[in-house]
Design a protein around this motif. Structure first.
Motif, short mmCIF file in Angstrom:
data_model
loop_
_atom_site.label_atom_id
_atom_site.label_comp_id
_atom_site.label_asym_id
_atom_site.label_seq_id
_atom_site.Cartn_x
_atom_site.Cartn_y
_atom_site.Cartn_z
N TYR A 1 0.85 -1.19 0.00
CA TYR A 1 0.00 0.00 0.00
C TYR A 1 0.89 1.24 0.00
O TYR A 1 1.77 1.36 0.83
CB TYR A 1 -0.92 0.01 1.22
CG TYR A 1 -1.77 1.27 1.27
CD1 TYR A 1 -2.91 1.37 0.48
CD2 TYR A 1 -1.41 2.35 2.07
CE1 TYR A 1 -3.69 2.52 0.50
CE2 TYR A 1 -2.19 3.51 2.09
CZ TYR A 1 -3.32 3.59 1.30
OH TYR A 1 -4.08 4.73 1.30
N PRO A 2 0.67 2.16 -0.95
CA PRO A 2 -0.35 2.07 -2.00
C PRO A 2 0.02 1.02 -3.04
O PRO A 2 1.19 0.71 -3.25
CB PRO A 2 -0.35 3.48 -2.61
CG PRO A 2 1.04 4.00 -2.36
CD PRO A 2 1.45 3.42 -1.04
N ALA A 3 -1.00 0.48 -3.67
CA ALA A 3 -0.79 -0.51 -4.72
C ALA A 3 -0.20 0.15 -5.96
O ALA A 3 -0.27 1.37 -6.13
CB ALA A 3 -2.11 -1.20 -5.06
N ARG A 4 0.37 -0.68 -6.81
CA ARG A 4 0.87 -0.17 -8.09
C ARG A 4 -0.28 0.49 -8.85
O ARG A 4 -1.41 0.01 -8.84
CB ARG A 4 1.48 -1.29 -8.93
CG ARG A 4 2.81 -1.79 -8.40
CD ARG A 4 3.46 -2.75 -9.39
NE ARG A 4 2.69 -3.98 -9.54
CZ ARG A 4 2.70 -4.73 -10.64
NH1 ARG A 4 3.38 -4.35 -11.70
NH2 ARG A 4 2.01 -5.86 -10.68
N ASP A 5 0.04 1.60 -9.51
CA ASP A 5 -1.00 2.37 -10.18
C ASP A 5 -1.52 1.62 -11.40
O ASP A 5 -0.78 0.91 -12.09
CB ASP A 5 -0.46 3.74 -10.60
CG ASP A 5 -1.57 4.71 -10.94
OD1 ASP A 5 -2.71 4.51 -10.46
OD2 ASP A 5 -1.31 5.68 -11.68
N ARG A 6 -2.83 1.75 -11.61
CA ARG A 6 -3.49 1.20 -12.79
C ARG A 6 -4.45 2.24 -13.32
O ARG A 6 -4.90 3.11 -12.58
CB ARG A 6 -4.29 -0.07 -12.47
CG ARG A 6 -3.47 -1.25 -11.98
CD ARG A 6 -3.45 -1.32 -10.47
NE ARG A 6 -4.74 -1.66 -9.89
CZ ARG A 6 -5.17 -1.21 -8.71
NH1 ARG A 6 -4.41 -0.40 -8.00
NH2 ARG A 6 -6.34 -1.59 -8.23
N PRO A 7 -4.78 2.18 -14.61
CA PRO A 7 -5.70 3.18 -15.17
C PRO A 7 -7.14 2.96 -14.72
O PRO A 7 -7.52 1.85 -14.33
CB PRO A 7 -5.55 2.96 -16.69
CG PRO A 7 -5.11 1.54 -16.83
CD PRO A 7 -4.25 1.25 -15.64
N GLY A 8 -7.93 4.02 -14.76
CA GLY A 8 -9.36 3.91 -14.51
C GLY A 8 -9.71 3.87 -13.04
O GLY A 8 -8.86 4.01 -12.15
N LYS A 9 -11.00 3.67 -12.76
CA LYS A 9 -11.49 3.53 -11.40
C LYS A 9 -10.94 2.23 -10.81
O LYS A 9 -10.96 1.19 -11.47
CB LYS A 9 -13.02 3.50 -11.37
CG LYS A 9 -13.68 4.76 -11.92
CD LYS A 9 -13.53 5.94 -10.97
CE LYS A 9 -14.48 5.85 -9.81
NZ LYS A 9 -14.44 7.04 -8.94
N LYS A 10 -10.49 2.29 -9.56
CA LYS A 10 -9.79 1.13 -9.02
C LYS A 10 -9.83 1.16 -7.50
O LYS A 10 -10.09 2.20 -6.88
CB LYS A 10 -8.34 1.14 -9.48
CG LYS A 10 -7.59 2.42 -9.15
CD LYS A 10 -6.23 2.45 -9.78
CE LYS A 10 -5.52 3.78 -9.54
NZ LYS A 10 -6.16 4.89 -10.26
N SER A 11 -9.52 0.02 -6.92
CA SER A 11 -9.34 -0.08 -5.48
C SER A 11 -7.91 0.27 -5.13
O SER A 11 -6.96 -0.18 -5.81
CB SER A 11 -9.67 -1.50 -5.01
OG SER A 11 -9.29 -1.66 -3.65
N LEU A 12 -7.73 1.03 -4.08
CA LEU A 12 -6.39 1.33 -3.58
C LEU A 12 -5.83 0.15 -2.81
O LEU A 12 -4.62 0.06 -2.58
CB LEU A 12 -6.41 2.57 -2.68
CG LEU A 12 -6.87 3.87 -3.35
CD1 LEU A 12 -6.83 5.01 -2.35
CD2 LEU A 12 -6.04 4.19 -4.58
N LEU A 13 -6.70 -0.77 -2.39
CA LEU A 13 -6.31 -1.98 -1.68
C LEU A 13 -6.89 -3.17 -2.44
O LEU A 13 -7.85 -3.81 -2.00
CB LEU A 13 -6.85 -1.94 -0.24
CG LEU A 13 -6.21 -0.92 0.69
CD1 LEU A 13 -7.10 -0.69 1.92
CD2 LEU A 13 -4.83 -1.40 1.14
N PRO A 14 -6.31 -3.51 -3.60
CA PRO A 14 -6.94 -4.52 -4.46
C PRO A 14 -7.01 -5.91 -3.85
O PRO A 14 -7.95 -6.66 -4.14
CB PRO A 14 -6.07 -4.50 -5.72
CG PRO A 14 -4.77 -3.88 -5.29
CD PRO A 14 -5.13 -2.90 -4.23
N LEU A 15 -6.05 -6.29 -3.00
CA LEU A 15 -6.14 -7.59 -2.35
C LEU A 15 -7.27 -7.60 -1.33
O LEU A 15 -8.03 -8.57 -1.22
CB LEU A 15 -4.82 -7.94 -1.67
CG LEU A 15 -4.76 -9.35 -1.08
CD1 LEU A 15 -4.43 -10.36 -2.17
CD2 LEU A 15 -3.74 -9.45 0.04
N HIS A 16 -7.40 -6.52 -0.54
CA HIS A 16 -8.53 -6.40 0.38
C HIS A 16 -9.85 -6.45 -0.39
O HIS A 16 -10.81 -7.11 0.04
CB HIS A 16 -8.44 -5.08 1.15
CG HIS A 16 -7.49 -5.08 2.29
ND1 HIS A 16 -6.13 -5.23 2.13
CD2 HIS A 16 -7.69 -4.94 3.63
CE1 HIS A 16 -5.53 -5.19 3.32
NE2 HIS A 16 -6.46 -5.01 4.24
#
Length: 347
Positions: A277-292
């Motif tokens: 955290y923070p997670a690697r950046d990705r385009p578009g709407k996204k979760s900041l905690l993708p594993l959570h």
């Protein structure tokens, strides 16, 4: 199904029933408990909790305060080393009775399924709203916290209650959170190097260490982070901590798919947040905690953080093992979204 019309892609919403509040914890049934019990050979027990006043300070999370102990009081008198002769001249008793104010997720902890939700179009009408696992709704099933000027009791009898009416941590407590743990020791492979762990790295370690993970197992990850915290003795260095030890890459889709396919019931780690955290950046709407997001919100798979695993890891390695009986119930505190825990591993 009244709470949602559309469920997130790849989720388990509804798979365990319309009213389910346990998610993958449902897999911790008699079979898994017996699997864990069969791993007990030496009769050794290991405490997997940090002292609950660690990490110390608030550098890991500025919202979470360390515990503050105080004596319970009667008529303004704290009951610590209290001579009962004050109440009855014939009494010889001395009484100490205390209380604690603490953030429930300050130290060794469980996340409940009410810990992380998402803005999601559960009604399939083009309008996202705040929901949690299995479609439980913010404001209805997980109540907002009152503002300070409301003078309300948390989860109590005040004008504005607060807390998780659904998905609260007490559901895990009643279930017991007991079964077979499987340890993966990143420290033995990477030391305290800051290493982003995706599917490829995890799969390589499972293969090299001969580790088999089965449906219903609780995956336990040693990174060395909690050991670093103990060495800092309550004075954590944020620059060191944020750049040390292995951490899961929540943006790795292959890793997330492996978590889905493996059928594991929980992920328990010795680091903060389990994932980067923070997670690697990705385009578009996204979760900041993708594993959570993937685990808590979609799969109903609980996460645990800041466990202490060094002693257990050394004992398992010495005997060429990686499985053990894990017993880790949280506090049975209705409405809480997280809880301290004192996990016990038995080998």
């Amino acid at each position: 199904m009244t709470r949602w019309t559309k469920r997130p892609e790849g989720s388990t919403w509804g798979d365990f029933g319309e009213s389910d509040q346990l998610g993958r914890v449902n897999l911790l049934g008699p079979e898994q408990i017996l699997k864990g019990v069969r791993e007990v050979r030496d009769g050794q027990a290991f405490c997997l909790s940090l002292p609950l006043d660690l990490p110390g300070g608030m550098v890991l999370n500025p919202r979470r305060k360390p515990p503050r102990l105080s004596g319970t009081e009667r008529d303004g008198v704290p009951y610590m080393n209290f001579a009962m002769e004050t109440l009855d001249a014939s009494a010889i008793d001395v009484l100490s009775d205390d209380q604690v104010l603490m953030s429930l997720q300050y130290s060794t902890q469980w996340d409940s399924l009410a810990h992380v939700g998402a803005q999601f179009d559960a009604d399939d009408n083009g309008t996202p709203r705040k929901v949690y696992y299995n479609g439980y709704a913010a404001g209805t099933d997980v109540l907002d916290a009152p503002h300070a000027d409301d003078h309300a009791d948390c989860c109590g009898s005040g004008g504005h209650a607060m807390g998780a009416l659904k998905l609260g941590i007490e559901n895990f407590a009643v279930k017991g959170m007991q079964g077979r743990g499987v340890l993966v020791d990143f420290t033995r492979h990477y030391g305290r190097e800051r290493k982003l762990i995706g599917y490829n790295e995890l799969a390589a370690i499972l293969k090299s260490d001969g580790i088999t993970v089965e449906r219903g197992d609780m995956l336990v990850l040693r990174t060395g982070f909690a050991e670093l915290i103990t060495e800092m003795a309550g004075q954590p260095d944020p620059d060191v901590l944020h750049n040390a030890c292995s951490v899961l890459d929540g943006t790795d889709e292959k890793l997330l798919q492996w978590i889905t396919d493996s059928g594991i019931a929980a992920i328990c780690a010795d680091n903060y947040a389990v994932e980067a955290y923070p997670a690697r950046d990705r385009p578009g709407k996204k979760s900041l905690l993708p594993l959570h997001h993937h685990c808590l919100f979609k799969l109903g798979l609980p996460l645990a953080e800041l466990w202490y695993l060094k002693d257990l890891a050394q004992a398992l390695h010495a005997s060429g093992r990686n499985r053990f009986l894990l017993t880790a119930p949280p506090l049975r505190l209705p409405g809480a979204v997280g809880s301290p825990v004192t996990p016990i591993a038995t080998i």
